[in-house]
Design a protein around this motif. Structure first.
Motif, PDB file in Angstrom:
ATOM      1  N   LEU A 144       0.818  -1.213   0.000  1.00 54.22           N
ATOM      2  CA  LEU A 144       0.000   0.000   0.000  1.00 54.22           C
ATOM      3  C   LEU A 144       0.853   1.265   0.000  1.00 54.22           C
ATOM      4  CD1 LEU A 144      -2.836  -1.021   2.489  1.00 54.22           C
ATOM      5  CD2 LEU A 144      -2.594  -1.509   0.050  1.00 54.22           C
ATOM      6  N   SER A 145       2.183   1.128   0.094  1.00 57.13           N
ATOM      7  CA  SER A 145       3.032   2.303  -0.042  1.00 57.13           C
ATOM      8  C   SER A 145       3.127   2.751  -1.503  1.00 57.13           C
ATOM      9  CB  SER A 145       4.438   2.008   0.498  1.00 57.13           C
ATOM     10  OG  SER A 145       5.138   1.152  -0.380  1.00 57.13           O
ATOM     11  N   ASP A 146       2.635   1.919  -2.409  1.00 61.23           N
ATOM     12  CA  ASP A 146       2.653   2.258  -3.832  1.00 61.23           C
ATOM     13  C   ASP A 146       1.243   2.207  -4.421  1.00 61.23           C
ATOM     14  OD1 ASP A 146       4.716   2.834  -5.962  1.00 61.23           O
ATOM     15  OD2 ASP A 146       3.582   1.266  -6.966  1.00 61.23           O
ATOM     16  N   ARG A 147       0.473   1.186  -4.045  1.00 62.03           N
ATOM     17  CA  ARG A 147      -0.880   0.997  -4.577  1.00 62.03           C
ATOM     18  C   ARG A 147      -1.889   1.161  -3.447  1.00 62.03           C
ATOM     19  NH1 ARG A 147      -4.239   2.038  -8.357  1.00 62.03           N
ATOM     20  NH2 ARG A 147      -5.537   2.677  -6.576  1.00 62.03           N
ATOM     21  N   SER A 148      -2.546   2.302  -3.387  1.00 62.05           N
ATOM     22  CA  SER A 148      -3.516   2.558  -2.327  1.00 62.05           C
ATOM     23  C   SER A 148      -4.814   1.790  -2.570  1.00 62.05           C
ATOM     24  CB  SER A 148      -3.821   4.053  -2.241  1.00 62.05           C
ATOM     25  OG  SER A 148      -2.679   4.768  -1.842  1.00 62.05           O
ATOM     26  N   ILE A 149      -5.548   1.576  -1.482  1.00 62.29           N
ATOM     27  CA  ILE A 149      -6.846   0.910  -1.546  1.00 62.29           C
ATOM     28  C   ILE A 149      -7.872   1.774  -0.817  1.00 62.29           C
ATOM     29  CG2 ILE A 149      -5.864  -1.404  -1.715  1.00 62.29           C
ATOM     30  CD1 ILE A 149      -6.395  -1.774   1.261  1.00 62.29           C
ATOM     31  N   PRO A 150      -9.155   1.546  -1.038  1.00 59.41           N
ATOM     32  CA  PRO A 150     -10.169   2.317  -0.316  1.00 59.41           C
ATOM     33  C   PRO A 150     -10.233   1.928   1.156  1.00 59.41           C
ATOM     34  CG  PRO A 150     -11.208   0.595  -1.621  1.00 59.41           C
ATOM     35  CD  PRO A 150      -9.752   0.587  -1.994  1.00 59.41           C
ATOM     36  N   LEU A 151     -10.846   2.779   1.947  1.00 56.22           N
ATOM     37  CA  LEU A 151     -11.149   2.553   3.364  1.00 56.22           C
ATOM     38  C   LEU A 151      -9.941   2.665   4.288  1.00 56.22           C
ATOM     39  CD1 LEU A 151     -13.650  -0.464   3.097  1.00 56.22           C
ATOM     40  CD2 LEU A 151     -14.177   1.976   3.292  1.00 56.22           C
ATOM     41  N   PRO A 206     -13.302  -6.387  10.072  1.00 56.20           N
ATOM     42  CA  PRO A 206     -12.280  -6.188   9.050  1.00 56.20           C
ATOM     43  C   PRO A 206     -11.371  -7.402   8.901  1.00 56.20           C
ATOM     44  CG  PRO A 206     -11.735  -4.973  11.033  1.00 56.20           C
ATOM     45  CD  PRO A 206     -13.097  -5.543  11.244  1.00 56.20           C
ATOM     46  N   GLN A 207     -10.787  -7.518   7.724  1.00 63.67           N
ATOM     47  CA  GLN A 207      -9.842  -8.591   7.442  1.00 63.67           C
ATOM     48  C   GLN A 207      -8.776  -8.075   6.483  1.00 63.67           C
ATOM     49  OE1 GLN A 207     -11.558 -11.882   5.272  1.00 63.67           O
ATOM     50  NE2 GLN A 207     -11.958 -10.655   3.454  1.00 63.67           N
ATOM     51  N   PRO A 208      -7.596  -8.742   6.453  1.00 67.88           N
ATOM     52  CA  PRO A 208      -6.610  -8.403   5.439  1.00 67.88           C
ATOM     53  C   PRO A 208      -7.099  -8.858   4.064  1.00 67.88           C
ATOM     54  CG  PRO A 208      -5.871 -10.264   6.778  1.00 67.88           C
ATOM     55  CD  PRO A 208      -7.153  -9.789   7.377  1.00 67.88           C
ATOM     56  N   VAL A 209      -6.694  -8.130   3.025  1.00 67.05           N
ATOM     57  CA  VAL A 209      -7.114  -8.497   1.670  1.00 67.05           C
ATOM     58  C   VAL A 209      -6.401  -9.785   1.268  1.00 67.05           C
ATOM     59  CG1 VAL A 209      -7.213  -7.780  -0.736  1.00 67.05           C
ATOM     60  CG2 VAL A 209      -7.476  -6.079   1.083  1.00 67.05           C
ATOM     61  N   PRO A 210      -7.121 -10.872   1.018  1.00 67.86           N
ATOM     62  CA  PRO A 210      -6.474 -12.136   0.650  1.00 67.86           C
ATOM     63  C   PRO A 210      -5.687 -12.016  -0.661  1.00 67.86           C
ATOM     64  CG  PRO A 210      -8.794 -12.447   1.248  1.00 67.86           C
ATOM     65  CD  PRO A 210      -8.575 -10.962   1.103  1.00 67.86           C
ATOM     66  N   PRO A 211      -4.661 -12.847  -0.858  1.00 64.77           N
ATOM     67  CA  PRO A 211      -4.167 -13.900   0.035  1.00 64.77           C
ATOM     68  C   PRO A 211      -3.404 -13.337   1.238  1.00 64.77           C
ATOM     69  CG  PRO A 211      -2.781 -13.759  -1.903  1.00 64.77           C
ATOM     70  CD  PRO A 211      -3.922 -12.822  -2.145  1.00 64.77           C
ATOM     71  N   ILE A 212      -3.448 -14.094   2.333  1.00 63.59           N
ATOM     72  CA  ILE A 212      -2.904 -13.660   3.613  1.00 63.59           C
ATOM     73  C   ILE A 212      -1.660 -14.494   3.939  1.00 63.59           C
ATOM     74  CG2 ILE A 212      -3.455 -13.283   6.053  1.00 63.59           C
ATOM     75  CD1 ILE A 212      -6.449 -13.506   5.208  1.00 63.59           C
ATOM     76  N   LEU A 253      -6.771  -0.375 -12.028  1.00 65.13           N
ATOM     77  CA  LEU A 253      -6.771  -0.780 -10.621  1.00 65.13           C
ATOM     78  C   LEU A 253      -7.685   0.120  -9.792  1.00 65.13           C
ATOM     79  CD1 LEU A 253      -3.015  -1.694 -10.006  1.00 65.13           C
ATOM     80  CD2 LEU A 253      -4.966  -3.249 -10.157  1.00 65.13           C
ATOM     81  N   ASP A 254      -7.745   1.407 -10.128  1.00 65.11           N
ATOM     82  CA  ASP A 254      -8.681   2.291  -9.431  1.00 65.11           C
ATOM     83  C   ASP A 254     -10.113   1.762  -9.555  1.00 65.11           C
ATOM     84  OD1 ASP A 254      -6.608   3.993  -8.790  1.00 65.11           O
ATOM     85  OD2 ASP A 254      -7.034   5.414 -10.404  1.00 65.11           O
ATOM     86  N   VAL A 255     -10.495   1.416 -10.772  1.00 66.34           N
ATOM     87  CA  VAL A 255     -11.848   0.916 -11.014  1.00 66.34           C
ATOM     88  C   VAL A 255     -12.057  -0.419 -10.308  1.00 66.34           C
ATOM     89  CG1 VAL A 255     -13.457   0.114 -12.787  1.00 66.34           C
ATOM     90  CG2 VAL A 255     -12.042   2.145 -13.218  1.00 66.34           C
ATOM     91  N   THR A 260     -14.292  -3.681  -5.722  1.00 69.00           N
ATOM     92  CA  THR A 260     -14.056  -4.867  -4.888  1.00 69.00           C
ATOM     93  C   THR A 260     -13.435  -4.559  -3.529  1.00 69.00           C
ATOM     94  OG1 THR A 260     -11.813  -5.266  -5.751  1.00 69.00           O
ATOM     95  CG2 THR A 260     -13.662  -6.201  -6.997  1.00 69.00           C
ATOM     96  N   GLY A 261     -12.840  -3.375  -3.369  1.00 70.47           N
ATOM     97  CA  GLY A 261     -12.045  -3.101  -2.182  1.00 70.47           C
ATOM     98  C   GLY A 261     -12.823  -3.020  -0.890  1.00 70.47           C
TER      99      GLY A 261
END
Length: 334
Positions: A144-151, A206-212, A253-255, A260-261
């Motif tokens: 996530l230091s390069d590819r951000s996710i929602p929430l 909440p959960q980590p985004v799989p795979p974990i 990836l934004d879309v 899905t995020g």
């Protein structure tokens, strides 16, 4: 082995989760470890584990958002164990929430712990390492230091900030021809207790985004990084995919993450409205290195092995190519 076993290491966020796994991994080498976190009870339990594994430990209760406490902790470690060889900036916190529902105070707190906590740790470490011209600072990063996710806007912003200031410091070290090294270890989703105590406004747990992955996978990579001069290490194939995907298909990836995020960061279990959160104060309880996702987590990562041995693998492939070309040439001459 004597010099390796006696290395002095500081780990922030050492009372549970990845930090606790990192401390255990360094303990197996016989290191002397400063354990920094807010929860004394869990730090004492971590200290006992470190000593059972062959290391030494010093409990350092404090908040990485407090720069003076981080500086004082560094002094305590050097008085007790001697010069610090490795400093691992691992402490973090987050808020699972749409940005428009967060308060300025929450955003500031995540930034102070996750980003400024690493800044404070790096300052304390370099203050001691630079005059000695030796030492290693390891920043525990994230895909996530390069590819951000929602929430997780505050957390993603903090990890982006960590990467930015780390790159700047690296340039300065090169300019000074310093032997002090700084590296960043980029992680995938980890099975840690943070998902049981993170501040959350989500309807489900909440959960980590799989795979974990299990925290030991990352901890072993961090210990490996402490022995090698790599600029950056990616842990887990999802990290590689996220980093490289963001270079070429950011818009897609934004879309994709917009669709899905939200779901991928929640289980099907409703969240308890009275669950305690650790954003402002530590949450009591016997949390260890692992979270509640053991049954779904990977304990190995072939990608990490390839990353650690990439030059050997490249040499092997190059040698195989040369041999194949020579063999084909010899057959043609016949």
């Amino acid at each position: 082995m004597a010099s390796v076993e006696r290395r002095v290491v500081v780990v922030t966020g050492a009372s549970a989760g990845l930090g606790r796994a990192i401390a255990q991994a360094f303990a197996r080498e016989g290191a002397s470890i400063g354990l920094f976190a807010r929860n004394r009870e869990r730090l004492e339990a971590t200290k006992l584990e470190v000593e059972q594994l062959g290391g030494k430990a010093l409990v350092l209760v404090g908040d990485v958002a407090d720069a003076q406490r981080v500086e004082d902790a560094a002094e305590e470690v050097e008085r007790e164990f001697g010069p610090i060889d490795v400093w691992v900036n691992n402490a973090m916190t987050s808020v699972f929430s749409p940005f428009n529902q967060m308060t300025p105070e929450e955003f500031r707190r995540v930034t102070e712990v996750t980003y400024l906590g690493a800044v404070h740790g790096t300052m304390a470490a370099l203050k001691r390492m630079l005059p000695r011209n030796r030492g290693k600072v390891i920043q525990v990063g994230s895909a996530l230091s390069d590819r951000s996710i929602p929430l997780q806007s505050a957390y993603c912003g903090a990890k982006h900030g960590m990467r930015g200031f780390t790159d700047s410091i690296r340039c300065e070290l090169i300019h000074e021809k310093s032997r002090v090294h700084i590296t960043m270890v980029q992680l995938p989703a980890m099975n840690t207790p943070q998902f049981d105590w993170v501040e959350s406004r989500l309807p489900n747990r909440p959960q980590p985004v799989p795979p974990i992955y299990q925290p030991e996978v990352a901890a072993d990579a961090i210990v490996w990084a402490s022995h090698h001069r790599r600029r950056e290490i990616y842990v887990g194939l999802p990290t590689v995919k996220a980093m490289w995907g963001n270079k070429f298909i950011r818009g897609l990836l934004d879309v994709y993450l917009g669709r899905t995020g939200y779901k991928s960061q929640q289980t099907d279990e409703p969240e308890r409205p009275d669950r305690p959160a650790n954003l402002w104060q530590t949450v009591p309880g016997p949390y260890t290195a692992h979270g509640r996702f053991d049954a779904r987590s990977k304990g190995v990562s072939p990608q990490v092995w390839l990353s650690e041995h990439k030059w050997g693998v490249a040499a092997l492939l190059a040698g195989s190519a040369v041999f194949t070309a020579a063999l084909c040439s010899a057959r043609r001459r016949r």
